[in-house]
Design a protein around this motif. Structure first.
Motif, PDB file in Angstrom:
ATOM      1  N   ALA A  16      56.009  18.347  39.388  1.00  0.00           N
ATOM      2  CA  ALA A  16      54.584  18.101  40.557  1.00  0.00           C
ATOM      3  C   ALA A  16      53.747  18.247  39.403  1.00  0.00           C
ATOM      4  O   ALA A  16      53.572  16.779  40.041  1.00  0.00           O
ATOM      5  N   LEU A  17      53.267  18.819  38.998  1.00  0.00           N
ATOM      6  CA  LEU A  17      51.801  19.374  38.578  1.00  0.00           C
ATOM      7  C   LEU A  17      51.963  18.238  37.268  1.00  0.00           C
ATOM      8  O   LEU A  17      50.957  17.247  37.197  1.00  0.00           O
ATOM      9  N   VAL A  18      52.868  17.776  36.969  1.00  0.00           N
ATOM     10  CA  VAL A  18      53.140  17.222  35.539  1.00  0.00           C
ATOM     11  C   VAL A  18      52.719  15.761  35.377  1.00  0.00           C
ATOM     12  O   VAL A  18      52.078  15.049  35.468  1.00  0.00           O
ATOM     13  N   LEU A  19      53.453  15.539  37.310  1.00  0.00           N
ATOM     14  CA  LEU A  19      52.916  14.051  37.808  1.00  0.00           C
ATOM     15  C   LEU A  19      52.049  13.551  38.281  1.00  0.00           C
ATOM     16  O   LEU A  19      51.618  12.706  37.774  1.00  0.00           O
ATOM     17  N   ALA A  20      51.768  14.246  38.988  1.00  0.00           N
ATOM     18  CA  ALA A  20      50.362  14.178  39.090  1.00  0.00           C
ATOM     19  C   ALA A  20      48.848  14.314  38.483  1.00  0.00           C
ATOM     20  O   ALA A  20      48.905  13.277  38.391  1.00  0.00           O
ATOM     21  N   SER A  21      49.693  15.378  37.519  1.00  0.00           N
ATOM     22  CA  SER A  21      48.006  15.478  36.283  1.00  0.00           C
ATOM     23  C   SER A  21      48.242  13.331  35.871  1.00  0.00           C
ATOM     24  O   SER A  21      47.622  12.606  35.071  1.00  0.00           O
ATOM     25  N   LYS A  22      49.919  12.869  35.518  1.00  0.00           N
ATOM     26  CA  LYS A  22      49.868  12.082  34.916  1.00  0.00           C
ATOM     27  C   LYS A  22      49.290  10.947  35.638  1.00  0.00           C
ATOM     28  O   LYS A  22      48.426   9.538  35.323  1.00  0.00           O
ATOM     29  N   ALA A  23      49.371  10.984  37.139  1.00  0.00           N
ATOM     30  CA  ALA A  23      49.196   9.747  37.824  1.00  0.00           C
ATOM     31  C   ALA A  23      47.287   9.407  38.336  1.00  0.00           C
ATOM     32  O   ALA A  23      46.665   8.734  38.117  1.00  0.00           O
ATOM     33  N   ARG A  24      47.213  11.338  37.660  1.00  0.00           N
ATOM     34  CA  ARG A  24      45.227  11.018  38.038  1.00  0.00           C
ATOM     35  C   ARG A  24      44.612  10.487  36.260  1.00  0.00           C
ATOM     36  O   ARG A  24      43.559   9.746  36.829  1.00  0.00           O
ATOM     37  N   ALA A  25      45.392  10.894  35.816  1.00  0.00           N
ATOM     38  CA  ALA A  25      44.787  10.295  34.278  1.00  0.00           C
ATOM     39  C   ALA A  25      45.060   8.381  34.115  1.00  0.00           C
ATOM     40  O   ALA A  25      44.315   8.247  33.712  1.00  0.00           O
ATOM     41  N   LEU A  26      46.401   7.886  34.840  1.00  0.00           N
ATOM     42  CA  LEU A  26      46.562   6.645  34.882  1.00  0.00           C
ATOM     43  C   LEU A  26      45.606   6.050  35.879  1.00  0.00           C
ATOM     44  O   LEU A  26      44.885   5.002  34.954  1.00  0.00           O
ATOM     45  N   MET A  27      45.278   6.786  36.709  1.00  0.00           N
ATOM     46  CA  MET A  27      44.251   6.313  38.105  1.00  0.00           C
ATOM     47  C   MET A  27      42.553   6.001  37.019  1.00  0.00           C
ATOM     48  O   MET A  27      41.815   5.197  37.460  1.00  0.00           O
ATOM     49  N   GLY A  28      42.237   6.985  36.614  1.00  0.00           N
ATOM     50  CA  GLY A  28      41.357   6.888  35.591  1.00  0.00           C
ATOM     51  C   GLY A  28      41.711   6.176  34.426  1.00  0.00           C
ATOM     52  O   GLY A  28      40.423   6.180  33.470  1.00  0.00           O
ATOM     53  N   GLY A  29      42.668   5.714  33.713  1.00  0.00           N
ATOM     54  CA  GLY A  29      42.438   4.225  33.251  1.00  0.00           C
ATOM     55  C   GLY A  29      42.776   5.625  31.446  1.00  0.00           C
ATOM     56  O   GLY A  29      42.867   4.433  30.596  1.00  0.00           O
ATOM     57  N   ARG A  30      43.072   6.387  32.086  1.00  0.00           N
ATOM     58  CA  ARG A  30      43.098   7.174  30.663  1.00  0.00           C
ATOM     59  C   ARG A  30      44.958   6.971  30.284  1.00  0.00           C
ATOM     60  O   ARG A  30      45.351   7.369  31.338  1.00  0.00           O
ATOM     61  N   LEU A  31      45.922   6.914  29.102  1.00  0.00           N
ATOM     62  CA  LEU A  31      47.275   6.933  28.584  1.00  0.00           C
ATOM     63  C   LEU A  31      47.301   8.757  28.527  1.00  0.00           C
ATOM     64  O   LEU A  31      49.228   8.605  28.914  1.00  0.00           O
ATOM     65  N   ALA A  32      46.623   9.650  28.550  1.00  0.00           N
ATOM     66  CA  ALA A  32      47.043  10.649  28.240  1.00  0.00           C
ATOM     67  C   ALA A  32      46.174  11.748  29.150  1.00  0.00           C
ATOM     68  O   ALA A  32      45.420  11.500  29.281  1.00  0.00           O
ATOM     69  N   VAL A  33      47.038  12.878  29.427  1.00  0.00           N
ATOM     70  CA  VAL A  33      46.352  13.767  30.320  1.00  0.00           C
ATOM     71  C   VAL A  33      46.188  14.667  29.524  1.00  0.00           C
ATOM     72  O   VAL A  33      45.863  15.987  28.449  1.00  0.00           O
ATOM     73  N   THR A  34      44.442  15.177  30.417  1.00  0.00           N
ATOM     74  CA  THR A  34      43.446  15.895  30.161  1.00  0.00           C
ATOM     75  C   THR A  34      44.019  17.061  30.837  1.00  0.00           C
ATOM     76  O   THR A  34      44.430  17.343  31.548  1.00  0.00           O
ATOM     77  N   ARG A  35      43.072  18.508  30.243  1.00  0.00           N
ATOM     78  CA  ARG A  35      43.430  19.729  30.794  1.00  0.00           C
ATOM     79  C   ARG A  35      42.070  19.084  32.066  1.00  0.00           C
ATOM     80  O   ARG A  35      42.957  19.939  33.451  1.00  0.00           O
ATOM     81  N   GLU A  36      41.935  18.695  32.487  1.00  0.00           N
ATOM     82  CA  GLU A  36      40.830  18.139  34.219  1.00  0.00           C
ATOM     83  C   GLU A  36      41.554  17.530  34.473  1.00  0.00           C
ATOM     84  O   GLU A  36      41.407  18.065  35.954  1.00  0.00           O
ATOM     85  N   ASP A  37      42.259  17.181  34.170  1.00  0.00           N
ATOM     86  CA  ASP A  37      43.290  16.135  34.811  1.00  0.00           C
ATOM     87  C   ASP A  37      44.699  17.795  35.701  1.00  0.00           C
ATOM     88  O   ASP A  37      44.670  17.071  37.156  1.00  0.00           O
ATOM     89  N   VAL A  38      45.010  18.503  35.122  1.00  0.00           N
ATOM     90  CA  VAL A  38      45.773  19.297  35.482  1.00  0.00           C
ATOM     91  C   VAL A  38      44.915  20.362  35.720  1.00  0.00           C
ATOM     92  O   VAL A  38      45.374  20.673  37.364  1.00  0.00           O
TER      93      VAL A  38
END
Length: 77
Positions: A16-38
């Motif tokens: 769930a943490l990985v998926l939520a972080s990916k979703a946050r990155a995409l909503m921020g217009g980024r294709l890669a997850v950052t530590r801040e997303d996690v």
């Protein structure tokens, strides 16, 4: 913190943490997850995956207190 947790996060919390972080990155217009997303998604995800026990309730320890203590223990970077 251990004395106040009745049920900890399992493998599904990690998923769930990985998926939520990916979703946050995409909503921020980024294709890669950052530590801040996690870091940003840690508390919302774990709030549904960690349960406090009777001792925590009796001591007046809120779930937010437990999660803040957990977040302070996690080293990012």
């Amino acid at each position: 913190m251990k004395k106040h947790v009745g049920w900890g996060a399992g493998p599904r919390a990690g998923q769930a943490l990985v998926l939520a972080s990916k979703a946050r990155a995409l909503m921020g217009g980024r294709l890669a997850v950052t530590r801040e997303d996690v870091q940003a998604m840690l508390l919302p995800v774990l709030a549904h995956r960690v349960l406090r026990n009777f001792e925590a309730e009796a001591d007046g320890v809120a779930m937010a207190d437990i999660l803040q203590a957990l977040q302070s223990e996690i080293k990012v970077g």
